[in-house]
Design a protein around this motif. Structure first.
Motif, PDB file in Angstrom:
ATOM      1  N   LEU B 331      90.594 -65.582 -51.715  1.00 17.29           N
ATOM      2  CA  LEU B 331      91.096 -66.949 -51.776  1.00 17.29           C
ATOM      3  C   LEU B 331      90.128 -67.909 -52.446  1.00 17.29           C
ATOM      4  O   LEU B 331      90.543 -68.921 -52.992  1.00 17.29           O
ATOM      5  N   LEU B 343      99.749 -64.620 -54.574  1.00 18.19           N
ATOM      6  CA  LEU B 343      98.939 -65.816 -54.824  1.00 18.19           C
ATOM      7  C   LEU B 343      99.779 -67.065 -54.622  1.00 18.19           C
ATOM      8  O   LEU B 343      99.327 -68.050 -54.035  1.00 18.19           O
ATOM      9  N   VAL B 344     101.027 -67.027 -55.119  1.00 16.78           N
ATOM     10  CA  VAL B 344     101.898 -68.198 -54.990  1.00 16.78           C
ATOM     11  C   VAL B 344     102.135 -68.497 -53.510  1.00 16.78           C
ATOM     12  O   VAL B 344     102.027 -69.646 -53.056  1.00 16.78           O
ATOM     13  N   VAL B 346     100.268 -67.579 -50.936  1.00 13.53           N
ATOM     14  CA  VAL B 346      99.023 -67.989 -50.290  1.00 13.53           C
ATOM     15  C   VAL B 346      98.679 -69.431 -50.667  1.00 13.53           C
ATOM     16  O   VAL B 346      98.277 -70.233 -49.823  1.00 13.53           O
ATOM     17  N   ALA B 347      98.886 -69.760 -51.947  1.00 13.54           N
ATOM     18  CA  ALA B 347      98.575 -71.115 -52.395  1.00 13.54           C
ATOM     19  C   ALA B 347      99.463 -72.124 -51.684  1.00 13.54           C
ATOM     20  O   ALA B 347      98.998 -73.205 -51.289  1.00 13.54           O
ATOM     21  N   SER B 348     100.735 -71.768 -51.505  1.00  8.22           N
ATOM     22  CA  SER B 348     101.619 -72.727 -50.841  1.00  8.22           C
ATOM     23  C   SER B 348     101.280 -72.823 -49.354  1.00  8.22           C
ATOM     24  O   SER B 348     101.435 -73.873 -48.742  1.00  8.22           O
ATOM     25  N   HIS B 350      98.220 -72.519 -48.164  1.00  7.94           N
ATOM     26  CA  HIS B 350      96.919 -73.139 -47.998  1.00  7.94           C
ATOM     27  C   HIS B 350      96.923 -74.603 -48.433  1.00  7.94           C
ATOM     28  O   HIS B 350      95.928 -75.296 -48.294  1.00  7.94           O
ATOM     29  N   ARG B 351      98.069 -75.060 -48.948  1.00  6.48           N
ATOM     30  CA  ARG B 351      98.148 -76.440 -49.430  1.00  6.48           C
ATOM     31  C   ARG B 351      97.945 -77.405 -48.259  1.00  6.48           C
ATOM     32  O   ARG B 351      98.553 -77.268 -47.220  1.00  6.48           O
TER      33      ARG B 351
END
Lengths: 405, 528
Positions: B331, B343-344, B346-348, B350-351
């Motif tokens: 990450l 990744l998409v 995880v990114a959403s 972790h936002r």
């Protein structure tokens, strides 16, 4: 004594830890990244490059858990931003001044070339795409006849992410024949091969503004020369490589002419043999295919004759299509059929003699087709329902047209 | 220099050597003295030696004019047996004059032996035996009626199994040894007893099987034990730290078990065991890394199942070490190594999380460790509610409040569950610490750091030895014969040798031929 030693070790550890922490290293948190999924490359009227970046919008990515929290659906799953510059890398660099968070290109999966840029030559992008450490060689290259910006802004429902949707669209066709699946490494390989004719898949927008797989675009060198429809792409694939699960629609004679028959090629195998003659080169294309019946002409009965006829009709159709696409490529002067490469692998010395005049030779090259199709099964039923219906209530004929008494 | 040299310590007047000399155990290091022959003198000496020991009972009996002194410690003896086996026979002696030989023959219901010196007398009293002294004799009789308080044999709680024997060791050494003797009914099973601890004088047994164990190994154990000079050794961990090969490593180089069946299995492999009075566990040496990933249950189920479970356990071990650090590295550093859809997602997830991933990980792991500690230290009834509040409510609330990402909760919980799947408790504790080190390194240097630190750990593991045997034994000095009981367990008929790394005197453990059922029909020759 030992205690002070220990303190020294601890001090050294703390110092090294601090020195590691202070410059921040190359740490890049996942929330400080703009995950770029697709780049669109267009040419403006004044010769500049307009780059469209498709960035994941983490606030709106639908996920299994998002429906519960209720803050989903605040817009589209991706953002499209546009920058103009004299080169791609310059435009990409400009994004960092205009879009918060750093552009993260390692997950770029799609590069769309607009029609104008493709006609001026896509080789200007090749060096950057090959050299930059972020790009993967497996990103998909796609040509569109409009602008890349429009294609990248279109909706690809049910896939929320446009780039993923387009990629899936192309890959579905690519399952039948690899030529449609124009990943960067393959396009580069075709560009560098003796034929110098890359084939890039063509995705356009339909009137409802949805991306549609239209066929492929053929390039002469790196310049867009012509486009092929999906049917022509099938014929090109039969010239180039093994295919699988390709469907062929054939017309019917007589009563079923408005419906037609369909054959599915389970697999086909292609061999191209260059033959050197006094008056030039000719190519013998041998295609062997196995097929099953997807649909039979109405009122047709299943018999050995039906199989034989279907095999013959399919082979003739394929041959016709192959000859047509060869003629089209010859008139365009694009050796997308990779005949030059075949010649080179067969006889490199001869190829070097004629390579200068190859464009002319290719236009005159004779192509002989030898297509043989083996229809080996009829799927789940034998005769058509129309042929087996019996008003007098007789038992339907069993198997290959033999009537049961 | 970073630090100033420390000044010499101010003289501590309380630690004056002469003052200490007056307090140290006087009997230790002083030459042993014989017992006085008169009971008066003996009684005076005992009262001085056992001054302020109100649990000592002194009883003087007059047996037809002869004075007999009895002494024991209340609570350490079986009171009924003292009455029946000692007091009653002594008081009903028919003979007028009596001596020590006569008494010894009369008191036959209990085990009797004679001692001559004062230290032996002290030791016997401390052990909970009744000492009988008679006027006119320079010897005393030791009557074994000891019954030190303790619990009865119960189910093994640290290493529970579903199949197989359920007994676990208790705090009583004799009982524990009996549990082992019950399983190896052979005089070759040796139990060498000795006392360690200056004050505690704890009974320690070295267990091995003569004819299997390498004699040098027993000798090495003796040498290491001889060096111990410490106030008390009451726990097996104290012993472990005192005789350890690599005192500073996080990885245990000796194995602790509370199951007699595991001890027996170890002894038959050519290893030795240490048992301490008062410790409900046995220490097995030499110990290899692979032993901590085997459970007793592995030997009680079919070998094919063992293969699956052991592979799972190895995966769980490395997951418990590496999972959070890999998550942090992916990450914060190596996002390019994730598949794009992941990744998409995880990114959403972790936002909007206010902490960097490394801090988030340390926070959650710290919270998890605190909860784990709270769950063990609290009384059992409260401990359960703590774990429910901690895991379910706090975890869910933290995610809802947007303080941590759900992915991190999953990773930390997964790490915890993976560590629970490991059978050796002491080993798991070491992995809990190493896991933090890995996360720290991952937060500093990403995957590269994990790889480098992993290499350091592997190098360290390979360099370790336990009683001279390489720690990674069947793997690092590779031996196909010994690998048969590591990542998988070969069926018993195929496992014929003892582990080669222990250099046993008798290397063959199994001479059974492999089962080959006759390929004959029960209906008769040629019939099917």
């Amino acid at each position: 004594m030992r205690w002070s030693m220990l303190r020294k070790v601890v001090a050294a550890f703390v110092v090294s830890l601090g020195s590691l922490l202070l410059p921040g290293c190359d740490i890049k948190e996942v929330d400080d990244l703009n995950v770029v999924l697709a780049l669109g490359i267009d040419q403006t009227d004044n010769g500049l490059v307009r780059v469209t970046a498709q960035i994941v919008n983490p606030a709106a990515v639908p996920s299994a858990g998002a429906s519960e929290s209720g803050n989903g659906a605040t817009g589209r799953a991706f953002i499209v931003r546009v920058e103009t510059g004299s080169s791609i890398e310059e435009a990409v660099e400009k994004f960092n001044q205009e879009v918060p968070h750093q552009m993260y290109l390692a997950h770029n999966t799609l590069v769309v070339f607009g029609n104008a840029y493709a006609q001026h030559g896509i080789e200007r992008a090749f060096d950057y795409l090959e050299r930059d450490r972020y790009y993967r060689r497996n990103e998909l290259l796609v040509v569109t006849s409009g602008t890349a910006e429009d294609l990248l802004s279109a909706s690809t429902i049910p896939d929320p992410l446009n780039a993923m949707g387009i990629r899936a669209l192309v890959q579905q066709t690519g399952k039948m024949f690899r030529i449609a699946n124009s990943e960067q490494q393959e396009v580069m390989q075709e560009y560098l091969s003796p034929s110098q004719a890359p084939v890039v898949s063509l995705v356009d927008l339909d009137p409802a503004n949805h991306p549609v797989m239209k066929g492929v675009a053929v390039f002469r060198g790196a310049k867009l020369a012509d486009t092929l429809t999906l049917d022509e792409t099938k014929a090109l694939a039969w010239l180039l490589e093994n295919t699988r699960q390709v469907e062929i629609h054939l017309p019917c004679d007589g009563r079923g002419s408005n419906v037609g028959t369909t054959v599915r090629l389970i697999g086909s195998n292609t061999q191209v043999v260059p033959q050197f003659r006094k008056n030039g080169v000719s190519f013998l294309v041998t295609v062997r295919a196995e097929a099953e019946i997807e649909r039979l002409c109405p009122y047709e009965r299943m018999s050995e004759k039906t199989y034989k006829e279907l095999e013959k009709k399919t082979a003739e159709y394929m041959e016709r299509e192959i000859q047509a696409v060869v003629a089209k490529l010859q008139s365009d002067g694009v050796d997308a059929s990779q005949f030059g490469t075949r010649l080179f692998t067969k006889n490199p010395r001869y190829w070097r003699q004629i390579s200068q005049s190859w464009p002319d030779d290719f236009a005159k090259a004779q192509v002989t087709c030898n297509v043989r199709v083996h229809v080996f099964r009829s799927s789940l039923s034998s005769g058509t329902p129309e042929s087996t219906v019996s008003q007098s209530g007789l038992a339907p004929p069993a198997g290959r047209g033999v009537t049961v008494p | 220099m970073l630090f100033k040299k420390r000044g010499t310590k101010t003289k501590d007047l309380g630690n004056h050597p002469e003052r200490i000399a007056g307090l140290v155990d006087t009997s230790y290091g002083r030459p042993d003295e014989p017992l006085p022959s008169r009971v008066e003198g003996l009684r005076a000496w005992i009262e001085a030696e056992w001054q302020h020991c109100d649990d000592l009972l002194l009883r003087e009996v007059d047996v037809h004019g002869t004075r007999v002194l009895l002494l024991w410690i209340r609570g350490m003896v079986d009171q009924a047996r003292v009455e029946e086996g000692v007091l009653n026979p002594v008081s009903t002696l028919p003979k007028r004059r009596t001596d020590i030989g006569h008494l010894e023959s009369v008191l036959h219901t209990v085990h009797v032996r004679r001692v001559k010196t004062r230290q032996e007398l002290n030791a016997a009293v401390s052990d909970g035996q009744v000492v009988l002294c008679i006027d006119g004799s320079k010897e005393a009789l030791i009557l074994d009626v000891s019954q030190p308080p303790g619990r009865t044999i119960e189910k093994a709680e640290i290493e529970p199994t579903i199949l197989g024997p359920q007994e676990g060791f208790v705090e009583n050494l004799e009982l524990n040894i009996a549990l082992l003797r019950k399983r190896i009914r052979s005089p070759r099973f040796k139990v060498e007893s000795m006392r360690i601890g200056v004050y505690s004088k704890t009974n320690l047994c070295i267990l091995y099987i003569e004819g299997i164990t390498k004699p040098a190994l027993v000798e090495e154990a003796h040498q290491r034990l001889r060096k111990i000079s410490i106030d008390a050794v009451n726990d097996i961990n104290k012993l472990r730290e005192l005789i350890s090969d690599a005192p500073y490593t996080l990885f245990p180089t000796s194995e602790e078990t509370e199951r007699p069946d595991r001890v027996v299995a170890g002894l038959l492999q050519g290893r030795i065991g240490f048992m301490l009075d008062g410790a409900p566990t046995c220490l097995k040496v030499p110990t290899q890394f692979i032993h901590f990933l085997t459970a007793a249950e592995d030997y009680y189920m079919h070998f094919t199942l063992t293969l699956f479970i052991r592979v799972l356990r190895h995966v769980a071990y490395w997951a418990s070490l590496l999972l959070p650090s890999l998550y942090v590295a992916l990450l914060s550093f190596n996002q390019d190594l994730m598949p794009t859809p992941l990744l998409v997602t995880v990114a959403s997830q972790h936002r909007g999380i206010p902490f960097p991933t490394i801090l988030e990980a340390l926070l959650m792991m710290g919270a998890f460790e605190v909860l784990r500690e709270a769950g063990t230290r609290l009384p059992r009834a409260v401990g359960q509610s703590v774990s429910i509040v901690g895991t379910l409510i706090v975890g869910d609330a933290a995610v809802r409040a947007g303080l941590v990402s759900p992915g991190m909760v999953i990773v930390v919980a997964g790490t915890g569950v993976a560590s629970f799947a490991l059978p050796a408790y002491g080993f798991v504790n070491s992995s809990r610490i190493i896991q933090f080190l890995f996360v720290g390194i991952a937060g500093l240097a990403g995957l590269v750091g994990i790889v480098v630190f992993g290499l350091i750990i592997v190098t360290h593991l390979v360099s370790l030895r336990s009683f001279g045997v390489p720690y990674m034994a069947p793997i690092a000095p590779f031996s196909w014969q010994d690998i048969k009981d590591s990542f998988f367990r070969a069926p018993w008929f195929a496992n014929t040798k003892r582990p080669g790394q222990y250099e046993t005197l008798d290397s063959v453990s199994n001479r059974t031929p492999a089962p080959r059922p006759p390929n004959k029909s029960h209906l008769g020759e040629g019939k099917r």
